[in-house]
Write an enzyme that holds these catalytic residues in place. Structure first.
Site, PDB file in Angstrom:
ATOM      1  CG  HIS A 125      41.386  54.014  18.387  1.00  0.00           C
ATOM      2  ND1 HIS A 125      42.597  53.944  17.750  1.00  0.00           N
ATOM      3  CD2 HIS A 125      41.654  54.328  19.677  1.00  0.00           C
ATOM      4  CE1 HIS A 125      43.558  54.222  18.618  1.00  0.00           C
ATOM      5  NE2 HIS A 125      43.007  54.459  19.790  1.00  0.00           N
ATOM      6  CG  HIS A 134      34.153  34.645  24.048  1.00  0.00           C
ATOM      7  ND1 HIS A 134      33.721  33.654  24.891  1.00  0.00           N
ATOM      8  CD2 HIS A 134      33.542  35.776  24.490  1.00  0.00           C
ATOM      9  CE1 HIS A 134      32.901  34.154  25.797  1.00  0.00           C
ATOM     10  NE2 HIS A 134      32.783  35.454  25.587  1.00  0.00           N
TER      11      HIS A 134
HETATM   12  C1  LIG Z   1      43.450  31.075  32.289  1.00  0.00           C
HETATM   13  C2  LIG Z   1      42.513  29.910  32.487  1.00  0.00           C
HETATM   14  C3  LIG Z   1      41.948  29.468  31.128  1.00  0.00           C
HETATM   15  C4  LIG Z   1      43.341  28.776  33.077  1.00  0.00           C
HETATM   16  O1  LIG Z   1      42.537  27.664  33.301  1.00  0.00           O
HETATM   17  P1  LIG Z   1      43.242  26.233  33.510  1.00  0.00           P
HETATM   18  O2  LIG Z   1      43.934  25.845  32.245  1.00  0.00           O
HETATM   19  O3  LIG Z   1      42.185  25.298  34.011  1.00  0.00           O
HETATM   20  O4  LIG Z   1      44.396  26.495  34.567  1.00  0.00           O
HETATM   21  P2  LIG Z   1      44.423  26.212  36.133  1.00  0.00           P
HETATM   22  O5  LIG Z   1      43.122  26.571  36.781  1.00  0.00           O
HETATM   23  O6  LIG Z   1      44.931  24.823  36.298  1.00  0.00           O
HETATM   24  O7  LIG Z   1      45.508  27.271  36.650  1.00  0.00           O
HETATM   25  C5  LIG Z   1      46.877  27.146  36.330  1.00  0.00           C
HETATM   26  C6  LIG Z   1      47.616  28.175  37.164  1.00  0.00           C
HETATM   27  O8  LIG Z   1      47.275  29.495  36.685  1.00  0.00           O
HETATM   28  C7  LIG Z   1      46.655  30.262  37.741  1.00  0.00           C
HETATM   29  N1  LIG Z   1      45.534  30.987  37.121  1.00  0.00           N
HETATM   30  C8  LIG Z   1      44.527  30.470  36.423  1.00  0.00           C
HETATM   31  N2  LIG Z   1      43.718  31.436  35.962  1.00  0.00           N
HETATM   32  C9  LIG Z   1      44.239  32.595  36.404  1.00  0.00           C
HETATM   33  C10 LIG Z   1      43.852  33.940  36.253  1.00  0.00           C
HETATM   34  N3  LIG Z   1      42.761  34.265  35.524  1.00  0.00           N
HETATM   35  N4  LIG Z   1      44.613  34.899  36.808  1.00  0.00           N
HETATM   36  C11 LIG Z   1      45.727  34.554  37.533  1.00  0.00           C
HETATM   37  N5  LIG Z   1      46.155  33.294  37.702  1.00  0.00           N
HETATM   38  C12 LIG Z   1      45.401  32.325  37.148  1.00  0.00           C
HETATM   39  C13 LIG Z   1      46.168  29.226  38.758  1.00  0.00           C
HETATM   40  O9  LIG Z   1      46.092  29.799  40.048  1.00  0.00           O
HETATM   41  C14 LIG Z   1      47.239  28.173  38.646  1.00  0.00           C
HETATM   42  O10 LIG Z   1      48.371  28.621  39.332  1.00  0.00           O
HETATM   43  P3  LIG Z   1      49.340  27.590  40.145  1.00  0.00           P
HETATM   44  O11 LIG Z   1      49.889  26.657  39.100  1.00  0.00           O
HETATM   45  O12 LIG Z   1      50.354  28.475  40.753  1.00  0.00           O
HETATM   46  O13 LIG Z   1      48.458  26.890  41.106  1.00  0.00           O
HETATM   47  C15 LIG Z   1      41.297  30.250  33.406  1.00  0.00           C
HETATM   48  O14 LIG Z   1      41.652  30.266  34.785  1.00  0.00           O
HETATM   49  C16 LIG Z   1      40.669  31.582  33.073  1.00  0.00           C
HETATM   50  O15 LIG Z   1      41.018  32.642  33.589  1.00  0.00           O
HETATM   51  N6  LIG Z   1      39.663  31.515  32.120  1.00  0.00           N
HETATM   52  C17 LIG Z   1      38.910  32.650  31.695  1.00  0.00           C
HETATM   53  C18 LIG Z   1      37.469  32.520  32.200  1.00  0.00           C
HETATM   54  C19 LIG Z   1      36.600  33.644  31.710  1.00  0.00           C
HETATM   55  O16 LIG Z   1      36.966  34.788  31.701  1.00  0.00           O
HETATM   56  N7  LIG Z   1      35.409  33.267  31.274  1.00  0.00           N
HETATM   57  C20 LIG Z   1      34.477  34.216  30.716  1.00  0.00           C
HETATM   58  C21 LIG Z   1      33.248  33.485  30.245  1.00  0.00           C
HETATM   59  S1  LIG Z   1      32.089  34.564  29.508  1.00  0.00           S
END
Ligand SMILES: CC(C)(COP(=O)(O)OP(=O)(O)OC[C@H]1O[C@@H](n2cnc3c(N)ncnc32)[C@H](O)[C@@H]1OP(=O)(O)O)[C@@H](O)C(=O)NCCC(=O)NCCS
Length: 201
Positions: A125, A134
């Site tokens: 709410h 998104h």
């Molecule tokens: C947050 C996010 C955008 C980061 O992606 P990125 O920029 O490529 O970052 P990286 O994969 O290089 O990760 C960077 C650091 O964050 C950590 N990390 C990344 N995503 C994380 C998450 N969701 N939760 C916890 N830690 C996360 C990685 O382990 C890494 O840690 P480190 O530096 O200690 O090794 C991505 O992991 C994410 O969660 N995207 C959302 C995806 C989603 O929900 N999609 C839905 C589609 S419908």
């Protein structure tokens, strides 16, 4: 109805339209790679005035905004609301937005234009969501949260009540947000911590 974008997000939106008994559907794509299922995919064009409605069926928030700005003079934007979503009659949803199966938008919330409320996402709410956001599957946006333009909330993330999230942020999958988040921040973990910033648009 024109769906602009014949990729994976387009597949989901076309099924929402079918669930609403909308059958006259064509896809447009900037790089057509053949038809999608039984649907014709044509090269996008902004030269002709079309009296039909359009939904921009592209998951990337920035690209959705660019295409909306390019096409908004020629087309009317429609909404796609899955019949198995639950939408408060006291909420407002902007043109071009889509709500997927199981999505919930509760009382008095305002959802902007070209927003994606993905499968089983909950917007509680009194929330205010700006344009081009998104909310990914199973994310929970608790009451009285505001979210700025273009922000992506990852799958299963939780934003507790009353939080303000800036524009063009990325909230990682499974993050738990308990403090306000500034513009462009990328946040992961529980409790959510900023790991970097997105480039400003
Ligand atoms: C947050 C996010 C955008 C980061 O992606 P990125 O920029 O490529 O970052 P990286 O994969 O290089 O990760 C960077 C650091 O964050 C950590 N990390 C990344 N995503 C994380 C998450 N969701 N939760 C916890 N830690 C996360 C990685 O382990 C890494 O840690 P480190 O530096 O200690 O090794 C991505 O992991 C994410 O969660 N995207 C959302 C995806 C989603 O929900 N999609 C839905 C589609 S419908």
């Amino acid at each position: 109805m024109i769906l602009y974008g014949a990729g994976d997000h387009g597949k989901v939106i076309v099924e929402i339209l079918e669930a609403n008994n909308i059958q006259d559907i064509v896809f447009w794509d900037d790089n057509p790679k053949g038809d999608l299922w039984e649907f014709k995919v044509s090269k996008s064009s902004t030269n002709i005035i079309v009296d039909k409605y359009m939904i921009i069926s592209i998951g990337n928030n920035i690209i959705r905004k660019i295409i909306a700005e390019k096409t908004n003079k020629q087309f009317n934007f429609a909404k796609a609301i899955h019949p198995n979503s639950v939408i408060s009659r006291r909420s407002v949803i902007g043109q071009g937005s889509v709500v997927m199966p199981g999505g919930i938008i509760n009382a008095n919330s305002i959802i902007g234009e070209h927003v994606i409320i993905n499968s089983c996402a909950v917007v509680e709410h009194d929330c205010v969501l700006a344009d081009f956001i998104h909310i990914s599957p199973n994310a929970s946006i608790c009451g009285n949260v505001s979210i700025g333009e273009g922000t992506h909330v990852g799958a299963g993330a939780v934003i507790i009540q009353g939080i303000k999230i800036g524009k063009w942020c990325t909230i990682g999958a499974g993050a738990v947000i308990i403090k306000d988040i500034p513009d462009y921040a990328v946040v992961v973990g529980n409790p959510g911590k900023i790991i970097k910033y997105n480039q400003s648009t």
